[in-house]
Design a protein around this motif. Structure first.
Motif, PDB file in Angstrom:
ATOM      1  N   UNK A 176      77.874   0.458 -78.193  1.00  0.00           N
ATOM      2  CA  UNK A 176      76.608   0.498 -78.932  1.00  0.00           C
ATOM      3  C   UNK A 176      75.576   1.416 -78.296  1.00  0.00           C
ATOM      4  N   UNK A 177      75.759   1.714 -77.006  1.00  0.00           N
ATOM      5  CA  UNK A 177      74.833   2.614 -76.311  1.00  0.00           C
ATOM      6  C   UNK A 177      75.510   3.111 -75.031  1.00  0.00           C
ATOM      7  N   UNK A 178      74.814   3.928 -74.272  1.00  0.00           N
ATOM      8  CA  UNK A 178      75.389   4.500 -73.054  1.00  0.00           C
ATOM      9  C   UNK A 178      75.743   3.465 -72.002  1.00  0.00           C
ATOM     10  N   UNK A 179      74.910   2.444 -71.861  1.00  0.00           N
ATOM     11  CA  UNK A 179      75.186   1.401 -70.878  1.00  0.00           C
ATOM     12  C   UNK A 179      76.430   0.612 -71.273  1.00  0.00           C
ATOM     13  N   UNK A 180      76.526   0.272 -72.545  1.00  0.00           N
ATOM     14  CA  UNK A 180      77.696  -0.444 -73.056  1.00  0.00           C
ATOM     15  C   UNK A 180      78.961   0.388 -72.818  1.00  0.00           C
ATOM     16  N   UNK A 209      79.390   2.788 -70.543  1.00  0.00           N
ATOM     17  CA  UNK A 209      79.647   2.877 -69.105  1.00  0.00           C
ATOM     18  C   UNK A 209      80.319   1.611 -68.581  1.00  0.00           C
ATOM     19  N   UNK A 210      79.877   0.464 -69.056  1.00  0.00           N
ATOM     20  CA  UNK A 210      80.485  -0.809 -68.632  1.00  0.00           C
ATOM     21  C   UNK A 210      81.926  -0.904 -69.112  1.00  0.00           C
ATOM     22  N   UNK A 211      82.174  -0.510 -70.365  1.00  0.00           N
ATOM     23  CA  UNK A 211      83.533  -0.557 -70.899  1.00  0.00           C
ATOM     24  C   UNK A 211      84.447   0.372 -70.102  1.00  0.00           C
ATOM     25  N   UNK A 212      83.993   1.586 -69.849  1.00  0.00           N
ATOM     26  CA  UNK A 212      84.810   2.546 -69.096  1.00  0.00           C
ATOM     27  C   UNK A 212      85.042   2.079 -67.664  1.00  0.00           C
ATOM     28  N   UNK A 213      84.069   1.413 -67.067  1.00  0.00           N
ATOM     29  CA  UNK A 213      84.253   0.872 -65.714  1.00  0.00           C
ATOM     30  C   UNK A 213      85.309  -0.225 -65.716  1.00  0.00           C
TER      31      UNK A 213
END
Length: 99
Positions: free
Chosen positions: A12-16, A18-22
């Motif tokens: 839904x956004x950059x933070x979401x 980044x968390x998924x990719x991490x």
């Protein structure tokens, strides 16, 4: 029996994202090969950045699991062998010797 459609996941956004990719990409053998061995990057991650979730080219591997959490169904734990198909499937046409 009704077929259940899989809902594709799009951060839904950059933070979401980044968390998924991490959680998935940074622990995946596909990405390790790109970062460490300079092999071809994961086409799944690239496609999620190129296509909209409604386009047919958007990867079906990024989707919501039955528990409602987003997953990558192509995830291979770092260090494990990547199989493009089931390793238990026999070869119908073995490679020709000496080819």
């Amino acid at each position: 029996m009704a077929t259940q459609l899989i809902e594709r996941y799009r951060p839904s956004n950059g933070t979401d994202g980044s968390c998924f990719k991490a959680d998935w990409c940074e622990r995946c053998e596909r990405q390790r090969r790109w970062y460490e061995d300079n092999e071809e990057p994961c086409q799944i991650e690239l496609a999620t950045e190129m296509y909209d979730v409604d386009e047919p080219e958007y990867p079906k591997e990024w989707h919501y699991a039955a528990d409602g959490n987003p997953v990558c169904s192509a995830f291979v734990p770092d260090g494990e062998e990547i199989h493009d198909r089931c390793p238990k499937t026999i070869d119908l046409f073995p490679a020709a010797e000496g080819a």
